[in-house]
Design an enzyme around this catalytic site. Structure first.
Site, PDB file in Angstrom:
ATOM      1  N   ASN A 151       0.813  -1.223   0.000  1.00  0.00           N
ATOM      2  CA  ASN A 151       0.000   0.000   0.000  1.00  0.00           C
ATOM      3  C   ASN A 151       0.848   1.276   0.000  1.00  0.00           C
ATOM      4  O   ASN A 151       0.432   2.302  -0.540  1.00  0.00           O
ATOM      5  CB  ASN A 151      -0.972   0.006   1.185  1.00  0.00           C
ATOM      6  N   GLU A 249       3.938  -3.513  12.419  1.00  0.00           N
ATOM      7  CA  GLU A 249       2.875  -2.511  12.279  1.00  0.00           C
ATOM      8  C   GLU A 249       1.777  -3.205  11.497  1.00  0.00           C
ATOM      9  O   GLU A 249       1.956  -3.584  10.339  1.00  0.00           O
ATOM     10  CB  GLU A 249       3.407  -1.277  11.547  1.00  0.00           C
ATOM     11  N   CYS A 283      -3.075   2.211   6.433  1.00  0.00           N
ATOM     12  CA  CYS A 283      -3.297   1.654   7.767  1.00  0.00           C
ATOM     13  C   CYS A 283      -3.945   2.673   8.685  1.00  0.00           C
ATOM     14  O   CYS A 283      -4.656   2.303   9.624  1.00  0.00           O
ATOM     15  CB  CYS A 283      -1.990   1.146   8.356  1.00  0.00           C
TER      16      CYS A 283
END
Length: 469
Positions: A151, A249, A283
């Site tokens: 992403n 993460e 995110c």
């Protein structure tokens, strides 16, 4: 269309390989636009040998010289921003403006850590013994494995590589299979800036064929991962068995609260940007808007107007597009109402129209599951206490925001929202390189990324005492 053949960097040499992995433009997936080498398991083992040798050289290099290399890399990244942004746009599907922003912000990481690397890396501490001076110093860990997602194919590698290299480590980078070109261009900039052979190496290939060689090499001192929770948990267990330091993460179910008295147009614009920018594939994207019942309808009207003008890029792949559409379909089956914007899309692309879901209850899957697409739940709440409870009603704890004209509410929210990143009257996304970044609970590990905090993960502490009497 000609397919761009890419080489990967191993031990300071650019190499191809027999066969390769095709990379597709999600705006039109009929033909690949690039092909990267498919390394074998044997070649991956060679990567770690080269990284261990590179680490020995880099650790012995003056921190001043290390910082100079990072600074030169930042200059090259800015000079090559057009080419790099084009690669991000092509392999990820970000809009040209989003891709350009990622390319430019990546240079910020290397500029920042080029400066931080010149600062103190230890301290003197008191010692009870006479004629004794004690202190501690931070030292690099060794070879770091960095596994990065599709992403943010350039900025996430930079977020990991810049502090790791500034601290004196060597890095083996495994970019996402869908988006490896950006990582290779980053490695090219570091190589051209003068990084010694083996200090940065890039593994491209088919994960199923190289996974054991990539993850189980005994030379790995630490691993940093950004991605989904299922993979992250499996990696944590796998690395824990051998005492490899691990940073993760992971996912999020980020909420933005809008209280009565907030600047509603500003809140609607900010939440729309956070929810639908990058097609929701962030995110820190806002996926839940919790709006005080007294202003809910007014806010929703403003939000609809904002969304009507948005034109996000495609999702990264057909599989991911189909997964997002399934989330929407299940939500509707469970009783939610879906509002989709009119969006003209190419017939061979992976676009999903921005979608607002109303009528959502906490019992629905979409309330709890990360969608990772241009989908926003809007739900009314009654006051700040109920809003805070709804924000925390998730296993995740990455980012949250509140829009309010009350200083008291703002401070209460900062204290009570159980998330690693808290925003007041601004978006859940968009954190600067010097600001510590990372989530709580199932959103990640205890080690933060970015800022000086990142160096805690990439270094170990050695304490010393010197008797001079």
């Amino acid at each position: 269309m000609a397919v761009r053949a890419m080489e990967t960097l191993v031990g300071g040499e650019w190499i191809g390989a027999d066969g390769g992995v095709d990379v597709y433009d999600p705006a039109d997936v009929r033909e690949p636009f690039a092909r990267v080498p498919a390394l074998t398991a044997k070649q991956v083992t060679e990567v770690y040998r080269a990284a261990a040798e590179g680490y020995a050289t880099w650790r012995a290099t003056s921190p001043i010289e290390r910082c100079r290399v990072l600074a030169r890399a930042a200059v090259l990244l800015r000079e090559r921003a057009d080419e790099i942004a084009g690669a991000i746009h092509a392999e990820n599907g970000k809009t040209p403006a989003e891709a350009r922003g990622e390319a430019e912000k990546t240079a910020d990481f290397f500029e920042y850590y080029a400066a931080v690397g010149r600062q103190e890396y230890g301290s003197l501490i008191a010692d009870a013994r006479p004629d004794t001076r004690a202190g501690f110093q931070r030292e690099p860990l060794g070879v770091v494995l960095a596994i990065t997602p599709w992403n943010d194919p350039l900025i996430t590698p930079a977020r990991k590589l810049a502090p790791a290299l500034a601290a004196g480590n060597a890095v083996v980078l495994k970019p996402a299979t869908e988006t490896p070109v950006s990582g290779l261009l980053l490695a090219r900039a570091l190589h051209d800036a003068g990084l010694p052979a083996g200090v940065i190496n890039v593994v491209t290939g088919r994960t199923a064929e190289i996974s054991d060689a990539l993850l189980d090499d005994p030379r790995i001192a630490a691993a940093t991962f950004t991605g989904g929770n299922a993979v992250g948990e499996a990696l944590r267990v796998r690395f824990a068995e051998r005492g490899v330091r691990f940073q993760a993460e992971l996912g999020g179910k980020n909420a933005s609260v809008v209280l009565a008295g907030a600047d509603l147009p500003r809140a609607a614009a900010a939440i729309a940007a956070a929810a639908f920018g990058q097609a929701g594939q962030r995110c820190t994207a806002t996926s839940r808007a919790l709006v005080d019942r007294t202003v809910h309808d007014d806010f929703l009207a403003l939000l609809r107007a904002e969304v009507a003008g948005s034109r996000p890029g495609p999702l990264v792949s057909p599989a991911h597009r189909d997964g997002v559409l399934r989330h929407i379909a299940v939500a509707v089956e469970q009783g939610a109402r879906a509002e989709r914007t009119d969006l003209e899309t190419p017939p061979y692309g992976c676009h999903v129209a921005p979608t607002i879901l109303t009528g959502v209850t906490p019992e629905m899957d979409v309330w709890r599951e990360e969608v990772f697409g241009p989908v926003l739940v809007v739900r009314p709440v009654d006051g700040l206490d109920e809003a805070i409870a709804a924000v925390n009603d998730t296993r995740y704890g990455l980012a949250a925001a509140i829009f309010t004209d009350s200083l008291s509410a703002a401070h209460r929210f900062v204290d009570a929202a159980d998330c690693g990143q808290i925003a007041v009257n601004t978006t859940t996304s968009g954190w600067d390189v010097h600001q510590p970044f990372g989530g709580f609970r199932d959103s990640g590990s205890a080690f933060k990324e970015q800022g000086a905090e990142a160096l805690r993960f990439y270094t170990k502490v050695k304490t010393f005492a010197i008797h001079f009497g």
